[in-house]
Design a protein around this motif. Structure first.
Motif, PDB file in Angstrom:
ATOM      1  N   ILE A 170      37.210  11.533 -24.764  1.00 20.42           N
ATOM      2  CA  ILE A 170      36.106  12.182 -24.066  1.00 20.42           C
ATOM      3  C   ILE A 170      36.337  13.693 -24.090  1.00 20.42           C
ATOM      4  O   ILE A 170      37.373  14.155 -23.642  1.00 20.42           O
ATOM      5  CB  ILE A 170      36.032  11.717 -22.594  1.00 20.42           C
ATOM      6  CG1 ILE A 170      36.147  10.187 -22.511  1.00 20.42           C
ATOM      7  CG2 ILE A 170      34.774  12.219 -21.927  1.00 20.42           C
ATOM      8  CD1 ILE A 170      36.440   9.682 -21.121  1.00 20.42           C
ATOM      9  N   PRO A 171      35.367  14.451 -24.607  1.00 23.17           N
ATOM     10  CA  PRO A 171      35.536  15.908 -24.549  1.00 23.17           C
ATOM     11  C   PRO A 171      35.572  16.373 -23.086  1.00 23.17           C
ATOM     12  O   PRO A 171      34.846  15.843 -22.251  1.00 23.17           O
ATOM     13  CB  PRO A 171      34.281  16.434 -25.255  1.00 23.17           C
ATOM     14  CG  PRO A 171      33.725  15.287 -26.018  1.00 23.17           C
ATOM     15  CD  PRO A 171      34.141  14.057 -25.290  1.00 23.17           C
ATOM     16  N   ASN A 172      36.399  17.323 -22.798  1.00 20.09           N
ATOM     17  CA  ASN A 172      36.565  17.867 -21.438  1.00 20.09           C
ATOM     18  C   ASN A 172      36.945  16.794 -20.424  1.00 20.09           C
ATOM     19  O   ASN A 172      36.506  16.830 -19.283  1.00 20.09           O
ATOM     20  CB  ASN A 172      35.294  18.559 -20.931  1.00 20.09           C
ATOM     21  CG  ASN A 172      34.949  19.767 -21.753  1.00 20.09           C
ATOM     22  OD1 ASN A 172      35.838  20.408 -22.300  1.00 20.09           O
ATOM     23  ND2 ASN A 172      33.674  20.051 -21.855  1.00 20.09           N
ATOM     24  N   ALA A 173      37.787  15.854 -20.843  1.00 19.36           N
ATOM     25  CA  ALA A 173      38.142  14.770 -19.928  1.00 19.36           C
ATOM     26  C   ALA A 173      38.909  15.291 -18.714  1.00 19.36           C
ATOM     27  O   ALA A 173      38.897  14.663 -17.652  1.00 19.36           O
ATOM     28  CB  ALA A 173      38.974  13.730 -20.658  1.00 19.36           C
ATOM     29  N   ALA A 174      39.580  16.423 -18.853  1.00 18.22           N
ATOM     30  CA  ALA A 174      40.400  16.902 -17.734  1.00 18.22           C
ATOM     31  C   ALA A 174      39.581  17.684 -16.719  1.00 18.22           C
ATOM     32  O   ALA A 174      39.994  17.848 -15.583  1.00 18.22           O
ATOM     33  CB  ALA A 174      41.542  17.776 -18.252  1.00 18.22           C
ATOM     34  N   THR A 175      38.407  18.188 -17.138  1.00 17.64           N
ATOM     35  CA  THR A 175      37.620  18.985 -16.188  1.00 17.64           C
ATOM     36  C   THR A 175      36.397  18.217 -15.711  1.00 17.64           C
ATOM     37  O   THR A 175      36.471  17.468 -14.758  1.00 17.64           O
ATOM     38  CB  THR A 175      37.209  20.326 -16.816  1.00 17.64           C
ATOM     39  OG1 THR A 175      36.568  20.070 -18.056  1.00 17.64           O
ATOM     40  CG2 THR A 175      38.414  21.193 -17.069  1.00 17.64           C
ATOM     41  N   ASP A 176      35.285  18.392 -16.409  1.00 14.28           N
ATOM     42  CA  ASP A 176      34.052  17.777 -15.935  1.00 14.28           C
ATOM     43  C   ASP A 176      34.104  16.254 -15.948  1.00 14.28           C
ATOM     44  O   ASP A 176      33.562  15.599 -15.076  1.00 14.28           O
ATOM     45  CB  ASP A 176      32.864  18.229 -16.805  1.00 14.28           C
ATOM     46  CG  ASP A 176      32.593  19.707 -16.637  1.00 14.28           C
ATOM     47  OD1 ASP A 176      33.223  20.310 -15.748  1.00 14.28           O
ATOM     48  OD2 ASP A 176      31.770  20.244 -17.383  1.00 14.28           O
ATOM     49  N   PHE A 177      34.763  15.699 -16.951  1.00 14.44           N
ATOM     50  CA  PHE A 177      34.722  14.238 -17.115  1.00 14.44           C
ATOM     51  C   PHE A 177      35.953  13.532 -16.583  1.00 14.44           C
ATOM     52  O   PHE A 177      36.278  12.435 -17.010  1.00 14.44           O
ATOM     53  CB  PHE A 177      34.479  13.891 -18.586  1.00 14.44           C
ATOM     54  CG  PHE A 177      33.007  13.781 -18.881  1.00 14.44           C
ATOM     55  CD1 PHE A 177      32.209  14.911 -18.870  1.00 14.44           C
ATOM     56  CD2 PHE A 177      32.415  12.557 -19.117  1.00 14.44           C
ATOM     57  CE1 PHE A 177      30.849  14.823 -19.098  1.00 14.44           C
ATOM     58  CE2 PHE A 177      31.051  12.457 -19.353  1.00 14.44           C
ATOM     59  CZ  PHE A 177      30.269  13.587 -19.342  1.00 14.44           C
ATOM     60  N   VAL A 178      36.622  14.174 -15.641  1.00  9.74           N
ATOM     61  CA  VAL A 178      37.854  13.573 -15.125  1.00  9.74           C
ATOM     62  C   VAL A 178      37.558  12.231 -14.445  1.00  9.74           C
ATOM     63  O   VAL A 178      38.380  11.308 -14.472  1.00  9.74           O
ATOM     64  CB  VAL A 178      38.584  14.562 -14.184  1.00  9.74           C
ATOM     65  CG1 VAL A 178      37.944  14.623 -12.832  1.00  9.74           C
ATOM     66  CG2 VAL A 178      40.039  14.232 -14.079  1.00  9.74           C
ATOM     67  N   PHE A 179      36.367  12.104 -13.880  1.00 11.57           N
ATOM     68  CA  PHE A 179      36.032  10.844 -13.205  1.00 11.57           C
ATOM     69  C   PHE A 179      35.961   9.695 -14.213  1.00 11.57           C
ATOM     70  O   PHE A 179      36.348   8.566 -13.907  1.00 11.57           O
ATOM     71  CB  PHE A 179      34.697  10.987 -12.456  1.00 11.57           C
ATOM     72  CG  PHE A 179      34.423   9.879 -11.492  1.00 11.57           C
ATOM     73  CD1 PHE A 179      35.211   9.710 -10.360  1.00 11.57           C
ATOM     74  CD2 PHE A 179      33.377   8.993 -11.706  1.00 11.57           C
ATOM     75  CE1 PHE A 179      34.965   8.686  -9.464  1.00 11.57           C
ATOM     76  CE2 PHE A 179      33.123   7.963 -10.809  1.00 11.57           C
ATOM     77  CZ  PHE A 179      33.921   7.807  -9.686  1.00 11.57           C
ATOM     78  N   ALA A 180      35.472  10.000 -15.416  1.00 10.12           N
ATOM     79  CA  ALA A 180      35.433   8.973 -16.462  1.00 10.12           C
ATOM     80  C   ALA A 180      36.842   8.576 -16.874  1.00 10.12           C
ATOM     81  O   ALA A 180      37.117   7.400 -17.137  1.00 10.12           O
ATOM     82  CB  ALA A 180      34.636   9.477 -17.660  1.00 10.12           C
ATOM     83  N   ALA A 181      37.743   9.571 -16.921  1.00  5.25           N
ATOM     84  CA  ALA A 181      39.132   9.262 -17.276  1.00  5.25           C
ATOM     85  C   ALA A 181      39.762   8.363 -16.224  1.00  5.25           C
ATOM     86  O   ALA A 181      40.476   7.402 -16.545  1.00  5.25           O
ATOM     87  CB  ALA A 181      39.935  10.559 -17.420  1.00  5.25           C
TER      88      ALA A 181
END
Lengths: 147, 439
Positions: free
Chosen positions: B316-327
Motif C-alpha cells: 500500500i502506498p503511504n502505508a505508514a502515514t495516511d493508510f496506516v489503518f489499512a496496515a
C-alpha cells in the motif's frame, strides 16, 4: 518460527490488547459512578443529600462576601419579611424576587419589581433556571450563585 | 487532595504498564515473524518505552494529580501500536518516529509544566490567532516551504521537516473557544432580522469568519483539502456547541455542500478522489491504486489478521502515514482495527467528559474543540481508507507516522489533562474566599 506458534502468539497479542481496553472501560465506569468534581471540598448538602445552593453578594462592597443559603424557597427584597433583606439598596422593591428549587434545579423569578431582576445582565421575565457562577442583580445589588 | 487521587494515578500506572507491554509484545512479534530468536534490542525498546511512559506519568502525578486516569494509557497504547506498525513497514521511519515520540512526550510534560492555569491561555487569544495564522502561512513562504506529495504543507529547517498546520489547528481552536465564550450570547440570539431569520451583527461574526476564511483559503492554496475540511467542520461544531443554535449547523452544511461543488469543479484531484471513492476498482491500476491496495489489505487481514510482520502492508502506498489503518487491518484484522477504533472512542469520550464537567465556559468549549480535532481527524481518515467517504489525507491521531501530528496530539492530551485536573479541584481560589467569609 513455526506458523502455528505465531498464530497462537497473534491471538495472545490481540487478547492482551482487549484486556487493556477492558480494564480501561472498568476505570471509566468507576469514573462515571463517582462524579469527580469537588468531592474534597465544600460538601455542604441538605437533608436529602442535595448540594446546597447559596447566593454570595458581590456588590455593593459593604456587603461583599455575605452568603445566603437558598433552601427550598426564598424571597429577596427591601421589606423585613423577605428571606434575603437588602435594606440599604433603594433600587430594590419591598418584595423584589423569589428564588426556588424544583428538583435539583434552582430558579429565579421576578415578583413585579420596579427596577427588574437581571440574570447575567439580561432582564428576567419568567422563572429562569440558575446555574453555578451565574450573576443575579436586584436593584444595585449583584450576587453570584455558588454551591 | 481527595481520596480518589492515589487511586486515579494508580489506575493510570497499571493501565500504562499494560500498554507498554502490548507495544513491546507487538515489536517482538514483528521480529519473530522474520527470524526465530528474540531480537537483541527488545530490552532496549521495552526499557525506553517504559521510561517514556513513566516520565509522562510522573509529570502528571506532580503537575495534574487529579486528572483523568485513562487518557495517558490510551495514548500510550495507540502510540505504541503505531510505532510497531510504522517500524514494521519501514524500520528507518520507525527510528524517526521513535525520536518524535520522545519529543512528543517532552512537549506533553512541558505543556503541563507551563500551562498551569488554562485561563492564562484564554487571555492570549489574539496572540494565538496571530501565531496560528503565521504557522498556516509559513509553508507558502519561499525558501522555507516544501512541497511533498503535491501538497505544500511542510517547512524545512535543516534536515527536519514539519507541518506547522498541525500546531495551527490547536491554536485556532483555542482562539475560537475564547472568542465564542465572549460573544456567544450575541451570536446565539442575533439582533438583525433578515426575512424570518435573526442573524447576529456582522461585526460580532466578522473576526470569526475572517479567521476561518483565511485559514481555509491558505489550506486550499497548499492543496490540503483534508485540513481545510477539518477546520471547517471544527468551526461549525464549536459555533453550535457555544450557541446551541441548530441554524449554524444547517448553515455549515449548506456552505460545505457549496464549497464541495466548487472544489469538485475547480480541482482535478478532488474529482479523482470522488471517482475512486465511487468505483475504486475501475481505476485499480492508476488513480485508485492506493485505495484498492488498502482494501486488499483489509481483505487479506480478515477477522484476526495475518499476524504482525506476516502481511504485505508495504504494497500500500503511504502505508505508514495516511493508510496506516489499512496496515493495522491487514496484520491485526478486524479485531485489531476495531480495537484501534475503541481506543480512539475512549479518548474522545474522556475528552467530552472533561468538557461536560468543566464549570467555566472557556474550558468547556476548548475541551470540546480539542476532542473534536481528534474525533474528526480519525473519522476523516478511517472513513477515507475504508471507503465510507472520499479519501482525504490526514493523519490518524497517535498512530500515523509524522512528527508534527504526534507532537500536536500529545499537546492536546496535556491540555485536556490540565482541564480535567482543574475540574476535579473545582475553582480553588473562589472556594477559599467563600470559606474565609462564611458567616
Amino acid at each position: 518460527m513455526p506458523e502455528s506458534v505465531l498464530t497462537v502468539l497473534k491471538y495472545c497479542f490481540l487478547a492482551l490488547v482487549y484486556l487493556f481496553l477492558f480494564r480501561v472501560v472498568q476505570v471509566v465506569i468507576r469514573e462515571l459512578r463517582a462524579p469527580a468534581s469537588d468531592e474534597a471540598g465544600d460538601g455542604r448538602r441538605d437533608r436529602r443529600g442535595r448540594r446546597d445552593v447559596r447566593l454570595r453578594i458581590l456588590e455593593p462592597e459593604s456587603h461583599e462576601g455575605e452568603l445566603y443559603p437558598l433552601g427550598e424557597e426564598i424571597t429577596v427584597g427591601r421589606g423585613g419579611g423577605c428571606g434575603i433583606v437588602l435594606p440599604d439598596d433603594s433600587f430594590v422593591s419591598t418584595v423584589h424576587a423569589r428564588l426556588f428549587r424544583r428538583g435539583n434545579e434552582v430558579f429565579v423569578e421576578d415578583l413585579g419589581s420596579r427596577n427588574g431582576t437581571f440574570l447575567n445582565g439580561d432582564p428576567v421575565s419568567t422563572a429562569t433556571r440558575l446555574r453555578r457562577g451565574d450573576r443575579v442583580q436586584f436593584g444595585q445589588t449583584v450576587a453570584e450563585v455558588v454551591r | 487532595m481527595s481520596a480518589t487521587l492515589p487511586r486515579r494515578r494508580a489506575s493510570e500506572l497499571g493501565l500504562g504498564i499494560l500498554a507498554v507491554i502490548v507495544a513491546a509484545f507487538g515489536y517482538l512479534l514483528v521480529q519473530l515473524a522474520q527470524k526465530p530468536d528474540v531480537p537483541p534490542d527488545l530490552w532496549v525498546i521495552l526499557a525506553s518505552v517504559l521510561a517514556l511512559f513513566i516520565g509522562a506519568h510522573v509529570a502528571v502525578r506532580r503537575l495534574a494529580p487529579d486528572s483523568d486516569p485513562v487518557l495517558l494509557p490510551l495514548a500510550a497504547l495507540l502510540n505504541g501500536l503505531g510505532f510497531v506498525t510504522v517500524a514494521r513497514i519501514d524500520p528507518g521511519l520507525g527510528r524517526i518516529q521513535a525520536v518524535w515520540t520522545a519529543v512528543s512526550v517532552a512537549a506533553f510534560v512541558l505543556t503541563l509544566l507551563f500551562v498551569r492555569r488554562i485561563r492564562t491561555l484564554e487571555r492570549y487569544r489574539y496572540t494565538f490567532l496571530f501565531v496560528g495564522m503565521v504557522a498556516l502561512l509559513l509553508p507558502l513562504a519561499p525558501g522555507l516551504g516544501k512541497t511533498i506529495n503535491g501538497a505544500r504543507l511542510w517547512v524545512g529547517i535543516g534536515p527536519v521537516n514539519f507541518q506547522p498546520g498541525e500546531a495551527a489547528k490547536v491554536m485556532l481552536v483555542l482562539f475560537f473557544a475564547a472568542y465564542l465564550v465572549d460573544k456567544r450570547e450575541l451570536l446565539a440570539r442575533g439582533t438583525r432580522r433578515i426575512g424570518g431569520l435573526r442573524i447576529p451583527e456582522l461585526r460580532h461574526l466578522g473576526p470569526l469568519l475572517l479567521a476561518w476564511g483565511i485559514s481555509i483559503l491558505v489550506m486550499v492554496r497548499e492543496t490540503d483539502l483534508g485540513q481545510a475540511m477539518l477546520l471547517f467542520a471544527l468551526c461549525g461544531l464549536m459555533l453550535y456547541v457555544a450557541t446551541d443554535r441548530i441554524a449554524y449547523v444547517l448553515a455549515a452544511v449548506v456552505l460545505f455542500v457549496g464549497a464541495s461543488v466548487v472544489a469538485y469543479s475547480a480541482f482535478g484531484h478532488v474529482q479523482t478522489r470522488v471517482q475512486t471513492w465511487i468505483d475504486p476498482f475501475r481505476y485499480a491500476n492508476n488513480k485508485g491504486y492506493q485505495l484498492v491496495q488498502g482494501l486488499f489489505g483489509f481483505a487479506a487481514g480478515g477477522f484476526a489478521g495475518t499476524g504482525l510482520g506476516l502481511g504485505n502492508p508495504k504494497q500500500i502506498p503511504n502505508a505508514a502515514t495516511d493508510f496506516v489503518f489499512a496496515a493495522v487491518g491487514e496484520e491485526l484484522g478486524l479485531l485489531g482495527a476495531v480495537a484501534v477504533l475503541i481506543a480512539l472512542l475512549l479518548i474522545v469520550g474522556a475528552g467530552l467528559r472533561i468538557a461536560t464537567r468543566a464549570e467555566r465556559p472557556f474550558p468547556k468549549l476548548f475541551a470540546t474543540g480539542l476532542t473534536a480535532i481528534i474525533a474528526l481527524q480519525s473519522f476523516v481518515i478511517i472513513g477515507g481508507v475504508t471507503r465510507t467517504i472520499p479519501l482525504t489525507g490526514v493523519t490518524l491521531p497517535f498512530i500515523s507516522y509524522g512528527g508534527s501530528s504526534l507532537v500536536a496530539n500529545w499537546v492536546i492530551l496535556a491540555l485536556l489533562l490540565r482541564m480535567s485536573d482543574d475540574n476535579a479541584r473545582g475553582a480553588p481560589n473562589r472556594r477559599s474566599t467563600v470559606a474565609a467569609r462564611a458567616p
